[in-house]
Write a protein that holds these residues in place. Sequence first.
Motif, short mmCIF file in Angstrom:
data_model
loop_
_atom_site.label_atom_id
_atom_site.label_comp_id
_atom_site.label_asym_id
_atom_site.label_seq_id
_atom_site.Cartn_x
_atom_site.Cartn_y
_atom_site.Cartn_z
N GLY A 69 0.87 -1.24 -0.15
CA GLY A 69 0.01 0.03 0.15
C GLY A 69 0.85 1.27 -0.08
O GLY A 69 0.86 2.35 -1.06
N ALA A 70 1.71 1.56 1.01
CA ALA A 70 2.37 2.62 1.07
C ALA A 70 3.51 2.78 0.18
O ALA A 70 3.62 3.87 -0.65
CB ALA A 70 3.02 2.88 2.66
N PRO A 71 4.16 1.69 -0.39
CA PRO A 71 5.34 1.73 -1.19
C PRO A 71 4.87 2.21 -2.56
O PRO A 71 5.20 2.89 -3.31
CB PRO A 71 5.81 0.29 -1.16
CG PRO A 71 5.63 -0.12 0.11
CD PRO A 71 4.48 0.36 0.62
N LEU A 72 3.45 1.77 -3.03
CA LEU A 72 2.81 2.05 -4.28
C LEU A 72 2.46 3.57 -4.23
O LEU A 72 2.74 4.09 -5.38
CB LEU A 72 1.53 1.07 -4.56
CG LEU A 72 1.93 -0.34 -5.00
CD1 LEU A 72 0.60 -1.08 -5.14
CD2 LEU A 72 2.52 -0.28 -6.28
N ILE A 73 1.95 4.13 -3.24
CA ILE A 73 1.61 5.72 -3.06
C ILE A 73 2.88 6.30 -3.25
O ILE A 73 3.03 7.32 -3.92
CB ILE A 73 1.02 5.96 -1.85
CG1 ILE A 73 -0.45 5.35 -1.80
CG2 ILE A 73 0.98 7.19 -1.53
CD1 ILE A 73 -1.13 5.34 -0.65
N LEU A 74 4.06 5.84 -2.72
CA LEU A 74 5.36 6.57 -2.72
C LEU A 74 5.93 6.75 -4.18
O LEU A 74 6.42 7.36 -4.65
CB LEU A 74 6.43 6.07 -1.69
CG LEU A 74 5.84 6.51 -0.18
CD1 LEU A 74 6.79 5.58 0.63
CD2 LEU A 74 5.94 7.73 0.03
N PHE A 75 5.77 5.38 -4.65
CA PHE A 75 6.27 5.11 -6.12
C PHE A 75 5.17 6.02 -7.19
O PHE A 75 6.01 6.76 -7.91
CB PHE A 75 6.13 3.66 -6.56
CG PHE A 75 6.49 3.32 -7.95
CD1 PHE A 75 7.69 3.41 -8.39
CD2 PHE A 75 5.62 3.20 -9.05
CE1 PHE A 75 8.25 3.17 -9.88
CE2 PHE A 75 5.80 2.83 -10.14
CZ PHE A 75 7.35 3.02 -10.58
N ALA A 76 4.09 6.08 -6.98
CA ALA A 76 3.35 7.01 -7.76
C ALA A 76 3.52 8.60 -7.60
O ALA A 76 3.55 9.10 -8.48
CB ALA A 76 1.74 6.58 -7.51
N GLY A 77 3.84 8.82 -6.52
CA GLY A 77 4.31 9.99 -6.13
C GLY A 77 5.63 10.39 -6.84
O GLY A 77 5.75 11.58 -7.36
N GLY A 78 6.59 9.71 -6.90
CA GLY A 78 7.83 9.78 -7.40
C GLY A 78 7.84 10.05 -8.88
O GLY A 78 8.36 10.86 -9.42
N VAL A 79 6.97 9.20 -9.31
CA VAL A 79 6.64 9.24 -10.85
C VAL A 79 5.87 10.53 -11.26
O VAL A 79 6.46 11.09 -12.32
CB VAL A 79 5.79 7.74 -11.40
CG1 VAL A 79 5.41 8.34 -12.86
CG2 VAL A 79 6.46 6.70 -11.25
#
Length: 122
Positions: A69-79
């Motif tokens: 959950g949290a890693p996917l949100i951080l990844f999307a924010g980075g992109v």
Amino acid sequence: METPTMSDSPGQQDKRTFGSAARFGVAVVGVALLVLALTLAWVSGCKSGSGPDSLANCETLQRQSFALGAPLILFAGGVVAFIRTYQVWRSGERWWGWQGVGWFLLVLMLIALTMTAPLALL
């Protein structure tokens, strides 16, 4: 989104760009922490003890949401931050603030992933 006016100096535009990048990074980290806290609360009902088998009683959806959950949100924010970097660069403004936020979010994603995924997915 604010558009620069004729009275804005380049220094004010740089501060505005950096400020918006910093606010975006703080917002993404806040959302990721909220999701992590919510999934941790959800998983705490089925957690049994500590160690590698502590989440053995949890459903697959609970373990996967805790791990990803949290890693996917951080990844999307980075992109999104890297896309914004390109847009700011194309408009001729200083892009380094957005790129820094993008790298910061991707590093946080890796840290969060290495902390949650081994426990929840194995």
